[in-house]
Design a protein around this motif. Structure first.
Motif, PDB file in Angstrom:
ATOM      1  N   SER A  17    -186.087  84.293   5.200  1.00 45.62           N
ATOM      2  CA  SER A  17    -185.162  84.049   4.093  1.00 45.62           C
ATOM      3  C   SER A  17    -185.214  82.594   3.647  1.00 45.62           C
ATOM      4  O   SER A  17    -185.536  81.706   4.438  1.00 45.62           O
ATOM      5  CB  SER A  17    -183.727  84.386   4.516  1.00 45.62           C
ATOM      6  OG  SER A  17    -183.593  85.744   4.877  1.00 45.62           O
ATOM      7  N   LEU A  18    -184.879  82.392   2.392  1.00 46.42           N
ATOM      8  CA  LEU A  18    -184.716  81.062   1.825  1.00 46.42           C
ATOM      9  C   LEU A  18    -183.599  81.120   0.805  1.00 46.42           C
ATOM     10  O   LEU A  18    -183.402  82.151   0.161  1.00 46.42           O
ATOM     11  CB  LEU A  18    -185.989  80.580   1.124  1.00 46.42           C
ATOM     12  CG  LEU A  18    -187.122  79.949   1.918  1.00 46.42           C
ATOM     13  CD1 LEU A  18    -188.292  79.637   0.993  1.00 46.42           C
ATOM     14  CD2 LEU A  18    -186.682  78.725   2.671  1.00 46.42           C
ATOM     15  N   THR A  19    -182.919  79.999   0.640  1.00 49.00           N
ATOM     16  CA  THR A  19    -181.932  79.880  -0.430  1.00 49.00           C
ATOM     17  C   THR A  19    -182.332  78.732  -1.326  1.00 49.00           C
ATOM     18  O   THR A  19    -182.467  77.590  -0.866  1.00 49.00           O
ATOM     19  CB  THR A  19    -180.526  79.634   0.121  1.00 49.00           C
ATOM     20  OG1 THR A  19    -180.134  80.731   0.940  1.00 49.00           O
ATOM     21  CG2 THR A  19    -179.523  79.506  -1.028  1.00 49.00           C
ATOM     22  N   LEU A  20    -182.555  79.037  -2.583  1.00 52.76           N
ATOM     23  CA  LEU A  20    -182.874  78.022  -3.570  1.00 52.76           C
ATOM     24  C   LEU A  20    -181.599  77.587  -4.281  1.00 52.76           C
ATOM     25  O   LEU A  20    -180.685  78.401  -4.485  1.00 52.76           O
ATOM     26  CB  LEU A  20    -183.865  78.559  -4.605  1.00 52.76           C
ATOM     27  CG  LEU A  20    -185.179  79.128  -4.054  1.00 52.76           C
ATOM     28  CD1 LEU A  20    -186.082  79.560  -5.214  1.00 52.76           C
ATOM     29  CD2 LEU A  20    -185.883  78.148  -3.159  1.00 52.76           C
ATOM     30  N   SER A  21    -181.561  76.324  -4.652  1.00 54.20           N
ATOM     31  CA  SER A  21    -180.423  75.788  -5.386  1.00 54.20           C
ATOM     32  C   SER A  21    -180.897  75.226  -6.719  1.00 54.20           C
ATOM     33  O   SER A  21    -182.025  74.743  -6.837  1.00 54.20           O
ATOM     34  CB  SER A  21    -179.742  74.670  -4.594  1.00 54.20           C
ATOM     35  OG  SER A  21    -179.253  75.144  -3.363  1.00 54.20           O
ATOM     36  N   CYS A  22    -180.023  75.269  -7.676  1.00 52.49           N
ATOM     37  CA  CYS A  22    -180.297  74.731  -9.006  1.00 52.49           C
ATOM     38  C   CYS A  22    -179.075  73.918  -9.413  1.00 52.49           C
ATOM     39  O   CYS A  22    -177.959  74.443  -9.438  1.00 52.49           O
ATOM     40  CB  CYS A  22    -180.543  75.864  -9.989  1.00 52.49           C
ATOM     41  SG  CYS A  22    -180.710  75.349 -11.720  1.00 52.49           S
ATOM     42  N   ALA A  23    -179.293  72.659  -9.715  1.00 52.58           N
ATOM     43  CA  ALA A  23    -178.196  71.778 -10.098  1.00 52.58           C
ATOM     44  C   ALA A  23    -178.636  70.917 -11.280  1.00 52.58           C
ATOM     45  O   ALA A  23    -179.824  70.865 -11.618  1.00 52.58           O
ATOM     46  CB  ALA A  23    -177.792  70.891  -8.926  1.00 52.58           C
ATOM     47  N   THR A  24    -177.694  70.259 -11.888  1.00 49.83           N
ATOM     48  CA  THR A  24    -178.038  69.350 -12.967  1.00 49.83           C
ATOM     49  C   THR A  24    -178.529  68.030 -12.396  1.00 49.83           C
ATOM     50  O   THR A  24    -178.111  67.621 -11.309  1.00 49.83           O
ATOM     51  CB  THR A  24    -176.849  69.086 -13.885  1.00 49.83           C
ATOM     52  OG1 THR A  24    -175.728  68.685 -13.091  1.00 49.83           O
ATOM     53  CG2 THR A  24    -176.476  70.328 -14.670  1.00 49.83           C
ATOM     54  N   THR A  25    -179.398  67.370 -13.107  1.00 49.98           N
ATOM     55  CA  THR A  25    -179.871  66.063 -12.685  1.00 49.98           C
ATOM     56  C   THR A  25    -178.778  65.018 -12.932  1.00 49.98           C
ATOM     57  O   THR A  25    -177.808  65.276 -13.636  1.00 49.98           O
ATOM     58  CB  THR A  25    -181.126  65.665 -13.479  1.00 49.98           C
ATOM     59  OG1 THR A  25    -180.803  65.591 -14.868  1.00 49.98           O
ATOM     60  CG2 THR A  25    -182.237  66.691 -13.274  1.00 49.98           C
ATOM     61  N   THR A  26    -178.953  63.844 -12.351  1.00 51.44           N
ATOM     62  CA  THR A  26    -177.939  62.803 -12.482  1.00 51.44           C
ATOM     63  C   THR A  26    -177.794  62.314 -13.925  1.00 51.44           C
ATOM     64  O   THR A  26    -176.745  61.824 -14.315  1.00 51.44           O
ATOM     65  CB  THR A  26    -178.270  61.608 -11.582  1.00 51.44           C
ATOM     66  OG1 THR A  26    -179.606  61.159 -11.870  1.00 51.44           O
ATOM     67  CG2 THR A  26    -178.203  62.011 -10.118  1.00 51.44           C
ATOM     68  N   SER A  27    -178.841  62.509 -14.712  1.00 52.44           N
ATOM     69  CA  SER A  27    -178.801  62.061 -16.110  1.00 52.44           C
ATOM     70  C   SER A  27    -178.539  63.199 -17.086  1.00 52.44           C
ATOM     71  O   SER A  27    -178.599  63.013 -18.297  1.00 52.44           O
ATOM     72  CB  SER A  27    -180.119  61.383 -16.476  1.00 52.44           C
ATOM     73  OG  SER A  27    -181.196  62.279 -16.319  1.00 52.44           O
ATOM     74  N   ALA A  28    -178.219  64.379 -16.534  1.00 52.90           N
ATOM     75  CA  ALA A  28    -178.049  65.552 -17.393  1.00 52.90           C
ATOM     76  C   ALA A  28    -176.833  65.417 -18.300  1.00 52.90           C
ATOM     77  O   ALA A  28    -175.827  64.802 -17.932  1.00 52.90           O
ATOM     78  CB  ALA A  28    -177.928  66.805 -16.551  1.00 52.90           C
ATOM     79  N   SER A  29    -176.929  66.042 -19.448  1.00 52.72           N
ATOM     80  CA  SER A  29    -175.827  66.026 -20.410  1.00 52.72           C
ATOM     81  C   SER A  29    -175.115  67.364 -20.486  1.00 52.72           C
ATOM     82  O   SER A  29    -174.234  67.545 -21.323  1.00 52.72           O
ATOM     83  CB  SER A  29    -176.365  65.658 -21.799  1.00 52.72           C
ATOM     84  OG  SER A  29    -177.339  66.606 -22.208  1.00 52.72           O
ATOM     85  N   ILE A  30    -175.505  68.298 -19.625  1.00 56.60           N
ATOM     86  CA  ILE A  30    -174.883  69.620 -19.658  1.00 56.60           C
ATOM     87  C   ILE A  30    -174.149  69.875 -18.356  1.00 56.60           C
ATOM     88  O   ILE A  30    -174.408  69.233 -17.338  1.00 56.60           O
ATOM     89  CB  ILE A  30    -175.929  70.736 -19.876  1.00 56.60           C
ATOM     90  CG1 ILE A  30    -176.904  70.820 -18.688  1.00 56.60           C
ATOM     91  CG2 ILE A  30    -176.681  70.528 -21.187  1.00 56.60           C
ATOM     92  CD1 ILE A  30    -177.824  72.024 -18.726  1.00 56.60           C
ATOM     93  N   SER A  31    -173.234  70.841 -18.404  1.00 53.45           N
ATOM     94  CA  SER A  31    -172.544  71.299 -17.208  1.00 53.45           C
ATOM     95  C   SER A  31    -172.910  72.763 -17.007  1.00 53.45           C
ATOM     96  O   SER A  31    -172.775  73.575 -17.918  1.00 53.45           O
ATOM     97  CB  SER A  31    -171.029  71.169 -17.361  1.00 53.45           C
ATOM     98  OG  SER A  31    -170.368  71.822 -16.291  1.00 53.45           O
TER      99      SER A  31
END
Length: 130
Positions: A17-31
């Motif tokens: 098993s693996l769990t992938l994560s997706c987050a905004t970058t530190t410079s992102a303009s979206i939430s």
């Protein structure tokens, strides 16, 4: 510049098993809290295919045919992060996995076509091998 960043990829044995994560970058303009999220993958020499998607309000999810019962997509809006839990991994799951975000009129919309998404991460490599 990319608005999204994936993490959690790596080498895993078949059946693991693996769990992938997706987050905004530190410079992102979206939430991510206001965006539907999709996961897509592209195997070596193959075409991009949908893995899973989840609507902005979390009320709708959808999966590619090969992933029902093995993969689970979820979101934590408080943490501005999306997750893809992958179980019973097979060698044919080896691919670059990318997350994408989109903003649509309906918070329940969960498209499986990559062309409908507005923001993409760079991808993370998942290799399933013994």
């Amino acid at each position: 510049q990319s608005q999204l960043v994936e993490s959690g990829g790596g080498l895993v044995q078949p059946g693991g098993s693996l769990t992938l994560s997706c987050a905004t970058t530190t410079s992102a303009s979206i939430s991510l809290a206001y965006h539907g999220i999709g996961w897509f993958r592209q195997p070596p020499g193959g075409e991009r295919e949908v893995v899973a998607c989840i609507s902005a309000n979390g009320g709708r999810t959808d999966y590619g045919d090969a992933f029902w019962g093995r993969f689970t997509i979820s979101r934590d809006n408080a943490e501005n992060t999306n997750y893809l839990q992958m179980n019973i991994l097979k060698p044919e799951d080896t691919a670059v996995y990318s997350c994408a975000a989109g903003f649509w009129q309906s918070a329940s919309y969960c498209p499986t076509s990559p062309s409908e998404y507005h923001y993409w991460g760079q991808g993370t490599q998942v290799t399933v091998s013994s």
